[in-house]
Design a protein around this motif. Sequence first.
Motif, short mmCIF file in Angstrom:
data_model
loop_
_atom_site.label_atom_id
_atom_site.label_comp_id
_atom_site.label_asym_id
_atom_site.label_seq_id
_atom_site.Cartn_x
_atom_site.Cartn_y
_atom_site.Cartn_z
N GLY A 170 -46.42 -7.19 -21.04
CA GLY A 170 -47.09 -6.95 -20.00
C GLY A 170 -48.07 -7.68 -19.15
O GLY A 170 -48.32 -6.89 -18.65
N GLY A 171 -48.54 -8.46 -19.86
CA GLY A 171 -49.82 -9.35 -19.57
C GLY A 171 -49.30 -10.45 -18.79
O GLY A 171 -48.08 -10.66 -18.54
N SER A 172 -50.43 -11.36 -18.69
CA SER A 172 -49.89 -12.88 -17.19
C SER A 172 -50.22 -14.15 -17.93
O SER A 172 -51.32 -13.84 -18.50
CB SER A 172 -49.94 -12.06 -16.06
OG SER A 172 -49.93 -11.31 -15.77
N LEU A 173 -49.25 -14.96 -17.26
CA LEU A 173 -50.50 -16.46 -17.82
C LEU A 173 -49.43 -17.17 -16.65
O LEU A 173 -48.90 -16.89 -15.89
CB LEU A 173 -49.49 -17.14 -19.00
CG LEU A 173 -49.82 -16.58 -20.60
CD1 LEU A 173 -49.06 -17.21 -21.54
CD2 LEU A 173 -51.86 -16.95 -20.59
N ARG A 174 -50.62 -17.69 -16.47
CA ARG A 174 -50.43 -19.11 -15.39
C ARG A 174 -49.89 -20.19 -15.78
O ARG A 174 -51.45 -21.16 -16.59
CB ARG A 174 -51.40 -19.35 -13.93
CG ARG A 174 -51.01 -20.29 -12.87
CD ARG A 174 -52.19 -19.77 -11.88
NE ARG A 174 -51.75 -20.37 -10.62
CZ ARG A 174 -50.94 -20.57 -10.45
NH1 ARG A 174 -50.24 -19.28 -9.70
NH2 ARG A 174 -50.47 -21.17 -8.99
N LEU A 175 -48.45 -21.00 -15.43
CA LEU A 175 -48.42 -22.47 -16.46
C LEU A 175 -49.08 -23.67 -14.74
O LEU A 175 -48.62 -22.86 -13.80
CB LEU A 175 -47.44 -22.90 -16.91
CG LEU A 175 -46.45 -21.98 -18.11
CD1 LEU A 175 -45.46 -21.89 -17.98
CD2 LEU A 175 -48.06 -21.63 -19.21
N SER A 176 -49.71 -24.40 -15.08
CA SER A 176 -49.98 -25.76 -14.47
C SER A 176 -48.90 -26.86 -14.30
O SER A 176 -49.15 -27.17 -16.39
CB SER A 176 -50.84 -25.80 -14.23
OG SER A 176 -51.86 -24.12 -13.15
#
Length: 116
Positions: A15-21
């Motif tokens: 349910g969480g979030s992550l941001r990949l770059s």
Amino acid sequence: QVQLAESGGGLVQAGGSLRLSCAASGTAGSFARMAWYRRAPGKEREFVAQIFSSGITNYAEFVKGRFTISRNNARNTVSLQMNSLRPEDTAVYYCNANKNAVQIYWGQGTQVTVSS
């Protein structure tokens, strides 16, 4: 020599979030296409999302509505915002970029682990 470097992976609860770059170095000019793939344990690498220099995007069905790909052409970066993460999203995520049909590049990958 062109290099792609991913960052932003980690451990997150369902349910969480992550941001990949992903940042490209060693090249002048932008890429025609930038994309993300992933490889889950025991599975083949699979397509996740892509974005063209025009801004057109495509997504795998299993991430539609949850993941968003974006890019900065001037900086040669591509990002993947991942929301509503599920345990089945656990995988190593790879950045991919190509200037044409021959010049294709891959990053080393970044681990994303989603706990239930």
